[in-house]
Scaffold this active site. Structure first.
Site, PDB file in Angstrom:
ATOM      1  N   CYS A  48       0.584  -1.154   0.256  1.00  0.00           N
ATOM      2  CA  CYS A  48      -0.280  -0.075  -0.039  1.00  0.00           C
ATOM      3  C   CYS A  48       0.489   1.456   0.256  1.00  0.00           C
ATOM      4  CB  CYS A  48      -1.017   0.154   1.074  1.00  0.00           C
ATOM      5  SG  CYS A  48      -1.931   1.556   1.671  1.00  0.00           S
ATOM      6  N   CYS A  53      -1.443   1.489  -3.438  1.00  0.00           N
ATOM      7  CA  CYS A  53      -2.373   2.514  -3.312  1.00  0.00           C
ATOM      8  C   CYS A  53      -1.899   3.904  -3.056  1.00  0.00           C
ATOM      9  CB  CYS A  53      -3.775   2.671  -2.007  1.00  0.00           C
ATOM     10  SG  CYS A  53      -2.983   1.105  -0.635  1.00  0.00           S
ATOM     11  N   LYS A  56      -0.090   5.277  -6.330  1.00  0.00           N
ATOM     12  CA  LYS A  56      -1.178   5.591  -6.775  1.00  0.00           C
ATOM     13  C   LYS A  56      -2.114   6.461  -7.387  1.00  0.00           C
ATOM     14  CE  LYS A  56      -4.501   3.221  -5.993  1.00  0.00           C
ATOM     15  NZ  LYS A  56      -5.985   1.909  -5.975  1.00  0.00           N
ATOM     16  N   TYR A 183      -9.657  -3.730 -11.363  1.00  0.00           N
ATOM     17  CA  TYR A 183      -9.344  -2.101 -11.058  1.00  0.00           C
ATOM     18  C   TYR A 183      -8.107  -1.471 -10.932  1.00  0.00           C
ATOM     19  CZ  TYR A 183      -7.002  -3.606  -6.390  1.00  0.00           C
ATOM     20  OH  TYR A 183      -6.490  -3.870  -4.918  1.00  0.00           O
ATOM     21  N   GLU A 187      -7.560   1.181 -13.124  1.00  0.00           N
ATOM     22  CA  GLU A 187      -7.220   2.778 -12.439  1.00  0.00           C
ATOM     23  C   GLU A 187      -6.111   3.321 -13.324  1.00  0.00           C
ATOM     24  OE1 GLU A 187      -8.351   2.556  -7.693  1.00  0.00           O
ATOM     25  OE2 GLU A 187      -6.290   1.236  -8.607  1.00  0.00           O
ATOM     26  N   HIS A 474     -28.298  20.697  -0.869  1.00  0.00           N
ATOM     27  CA  HIS A 474     -28.427  21.173  -1.801  1.00  0.00           C
ATOM     28  C   HIS A 474     -27.152  22.450  -1.806  1.00  0.00           C
ATOM     29  CE1 HIS A 474     -30.574  22.066  -5.749  1.00  0.00           C
ATOM     30  NE2 HIS A 474     -30.681  23.224  -5.260  1.00  0.00           N
ATOM     31  N   GLU A 479     -27.202  14.422  -2.955  1.00  0.00           N
ATOM     32  CA  GLU A 479     -28.738  15.058  -2.178  1.00  0.00           C
ATOM     33  C   GLU A 479     -29.296  13.278  -3.458  1.00  0.00           C
ATOM     34  OE1 GLU A 479     -29.827  18.175  -3.587  1.00  0.00           O
ATOM     35  OE2 GLU A 479     -28.509  18.380  -4.907  1.00  0.00           O
TER      36      GLU A 479
END
Length: 491
Positions: A48, A53, A56, A183, A187, A474, A479
């Site tokens: 990681c 991660c 990356k 993934y 990615e 909002h 939302e």
């Protein structure tokens, strides 16, 4: 004469200095007073922090600036575009990785963990042997050795790179072929495309991101193509080799840069730590096409790092792919030996490895047997746009019960004002009987941030009506998660 239980050198010996192993080691030592040692043959931080991660995500950030200039003009700013400086970015990237590794080492020292910077393997159920021949005994042994990327069984596959290598490229290639549809492949396709590389992607399946919600992954694939990635599904590589002038003469991708530029990167699969020079690569695909690329990047799977640990001799069971088999408490068939993280190939995510480590410590050192909870884990895929997901996909849910699907896809305000075609997806999968939200899927900028909050609600098994009772913020994209009143379909 064998040592008694009170004569062990350590209460715990951890093999592996990634996120899971480090967390378990320092909590056992720092919070429970255990005598703990940890051995790591490479860099502290594991996949990681050093090869996954963290670097990356920094590359994701870097690639995201590509469209800023054009979008800013629509908002009244006159910004000037400049070329991306790979060398400058790479230098800062590695400085950050060095800093983070230092943090991991400091945390271990601060907790009183003894560290050994070398490979370790098991000699018996309570004995660990280091690469230099020194041995230590421990009441408990925790294997947290992680996983590694693998290349396909293909002639000349060593000419390609894997995810471990990409952060050390000497220069940014002009063209890249990415093999895979998971993934990691998707990615990096988005990252490299954002950095200005001509990206082609081959995936042998019918659609990328297998196992994720069909509607969500379809929107990601559509967006990748709209952003300029040459994505081919139902396509694989069948042959590759060094490119010659005869290949370049008929190539659609080959260029002067492809002929002249050589990359250096760590060939971790064939010979970890070695450096090989690679030139342009000729590739033939299953659809009959032939092209030349500066770099071929294999993102075709990972394997647990369970080789040569002495496990088989001790009776520790391994799965077909080499994964260490454990029970719900991360314990192997040998009572003194436990395993967590990617080496067990359960849910290969860093936060999961950390939680497995914490459950191990709670079970073994706090006297509170704590099974690992692998249910309803939120996750994000850092494509452009991102995908966030938690719970069941529509396809998984409708196989087990009747469900209602609440979904909306639209152009978000920021993109619409800038006259961009980008679309987002907000989707809830709801049990028709119990009204519980079984799954949430988001494809949007910052979907990873959004799914963390939605994951709390799904983990708590809130109903659609409880979502509806929450007042909207909002104007936001998210939302829509609390304003969708009518299902778009029932399955």
């Amino acid at each position: 004469m064998a040592k008694s239980k009170t004569e062990f050198d350590y209460d715990l010996f951890v093999i592996g200095g990634g996120s899971g192993g480090v967390r378990a080691a320092r909590v056992a030592a720092g919070e429970h007073g255990a005598r703990v040692a940890l051995a790591e043959e490479d860099r502290y931080g594991g996949t990681c922090v050093i090869r996954g991660c963290v670097p990356k995500k920094l590359m994701v950030f870097a690639s995201g600036y590509a469209d800023v200039v054009d979008e800013a003009k629509c908002y009244g700013w006159d910004l000037k575009a400049g070329p991306f400086d790979w060398h400058s970015f790479r230098g800062r990237l590695h400085e950050e990785l060095d800093r983070l590794e230092g943090v991991y080492r400091k945390l271990l020292r601060g907790s009183g963990v003894h560290t050994y910077d070398q490979r370790a393997r098991l000699k018996d159920a309570h004995t660990v042997e280091l690469a230099d021949g020194e041995t230590f005994t421990a009441k408990h042994i925790l294997i947290a050795s992680g996983g590694r990327p693998v290349r396909p069984e293909l002639t000349n596959a060593e000419l390609g790179i894997v995810s471990d290598d990409i952060f050390s490229l000497e220069q940014l290639p002009k063209s890249m072929l990415i093999i895979g549809g998971g993934y990691i492949a998707c990615e990096f396709a988005c990252i490299m495309n954002g950095l200005g590389v001509e990206v082609t992607q081959y995936y042998r399946g019918a659609q990328i991101l297998r196992g994720f919600d069909e509607e969500a992954r379809g929107l990601v694939a559509e967006s990748m193509r709209e952003n300029g990635i040459d994505l081919h599904v139902g396509t694989n590589i069948v042959e590759m080799g060094p490119a010659g002038e005869d290949h370049l003469g008929t190539s659609q991708i080959g260029s002067d840069a492809a002929m002249g530029a050589l990359q250096k990167s760590a060939d971790s699969a064939a010979d970890p730590g070695s450096v090989k020079e690679r030139g342009p690569i000729w590739v033939k695909s299953t659809n009959g096409g032939e092209k030349v690329f500066d770099v071929v990047f294999f993102a075709t799977g990972r394997a647990p790092n369970s080789d040569d640990l002495g496990l088989a001799d001790l009776g520790v069971s391994l799965g077909r792919n080499g994964a260490i088999e454990v029970d719900e408490y991360s314990q192997t068939g040998v009572p003194s030996i436990y395993a967590i993280g990617d080496v067990t190939d359960r849910v290969n995510l860093t936060p999961v490895a950390i939680r497995e480590g914490m459950s191990f410590v709670e079970t073994v050192f706090a006297g509170n047997p704590t099974p690992v909870d692998h249910e309803l884990i939120p996750s994000a895929i850092f494509t452009q746009p991102e995908m966030g997901t938690v719970g069941l996909s529509e396809e998984e849910a409708r196989e087990q019960e009747e469900v209602e699907i609440y979904a909306t896809s639209f152009r978000p305000m920021q993109s619409a004002f800038a006259e961009k075609s980008d679309r987002v997806l907000m989707k809830l999968v709801v049990s028709k009987e119990t009204r519980v939200v079984l799954g949430c899927h988001i494809v949007a900028p910052h979907a990873g941030e959004l799914i963390q909050m939605a994951g709390i609600a799904v983990k708590a098994k809130l109903t659609k009506e409880q979502f509806d009772a929450t007042c909207a913020v909002h104007p936001t994209m998210s939302e829509e998660l609390v304003t969708m009143r009518s299902p778009v379909r029932t399955a």
